[in-house]
Write an enzyme that holds these catalytic residues in place. Structure first.
Site, PDB file in Angstrom:
ATOM      1  N   CYS A  87     -29.489   1.586  21.497  1.00 51.07           N
ATOM      2  CA  CYS A  87     -29.398   1.484  22.963  1.00 51.07           C
ATOM      3  C   CYS A  87     -30.434   0.499  23.515  1.00 51.07           C
ATOM      4  CB  CYS A  87     -29.614   2.879  23.548  1.00 51.07           C
ATOM      5  SG  CYS A  87     -29.821   2.930  25.328  1.00 51.07           S
ATOM      6  N   CYS A  90     -32.611   1.866  26.395  1.00 48.28           N
ATOM      7  CA  CYS A  90     -33.586   2.833  25.870  1.00 48.28           C
ATOM      8  C   CYS A  90     -34.844   2.111  25.382  1.00 48.28           C
ATOM      9  CB  CYS A  90     -32.990   3.630  24.714  1.00 48.28           C
ATOM     10  SG  CYS A  90     -31.563   4.615  25.154  1.00 48.28           S
TER      11      CYS A  90
END
Length: 163
Positions: A87, A90
């Site tokens: 991600c 993230c």
């Protein structure tokens, strides 16, 4: 993490037994308040082995019981970062959140949960997208956000959690 644990056990075994005369130099503390993690072992003048304190404001969750012990049963408010290795957002949010938590000087701690490793926790806490950040106080989810936030928004989120 495993390497740090092995190094800590190795150094603890060295410190706990009495070395042969002249083998190790004296143990010295490099901080005003000395704890076992702050010790320096000096075998000779040419090389030194240093250990550092383990960061206690941010930790990775290992399994369900670990989550229960360190997050749900925590007396300190906990920010839980549900993330994934793949991600992109993230990877941006994680360091920002760690920095904001560190600025709180122990008033709040941060748990990191990889959703690929702990899908059961992600399902239990209804995480449908990453990054998802939960604020848990006394075992209850008191606040939540999904996506990236800037530093000011993160600090406001933490201030609300701390109260």
């Amino acid at each position: 993490m495993a390497q740090r644990l092995l190094l800590r056990r190795f150094l603890a075994s060295l410190i706990s037994r009495k070395p042969p005369q002249g083998w190790w130099g004296p143990l010295t503390c490099r901080a005003p308040q000395c704890s076992p993690g702050d010790l320096t072992v000096t075998p000779n003048q040419a090389r030194s082995i240093y250990t550092t304190r383990v960061c206690t404001t941010t930790f990775n969750i290992q399994d369900g019981p670990d989550f229960q012990d360190r997050v749900v049963n925590s007396e300190t408010p906990v920010v839980v970062d549900f993330h994934a290795q793949w991600c992109g957002p993230c990877k941006i949010l994680g360091p920002r959140l760690e920095k904001a938590v560190a600025k709180q000087h122990g008033k709040v701690v941060m748990a990191k949960v990889d959703i690929d490793d702990h899908t059961d926790l992600a399902l239990e806490y209804e995480v449908s997208a990453v990054p998802t950040v939960l604020a848990i106080k006394n075992g209850d989810v008191v606040d939540k956000f999904v996506g990236i936030k800037d530093e000011d928004q993160l600090e406001a989120f933490l201030k609300k959690l701390i109260g």
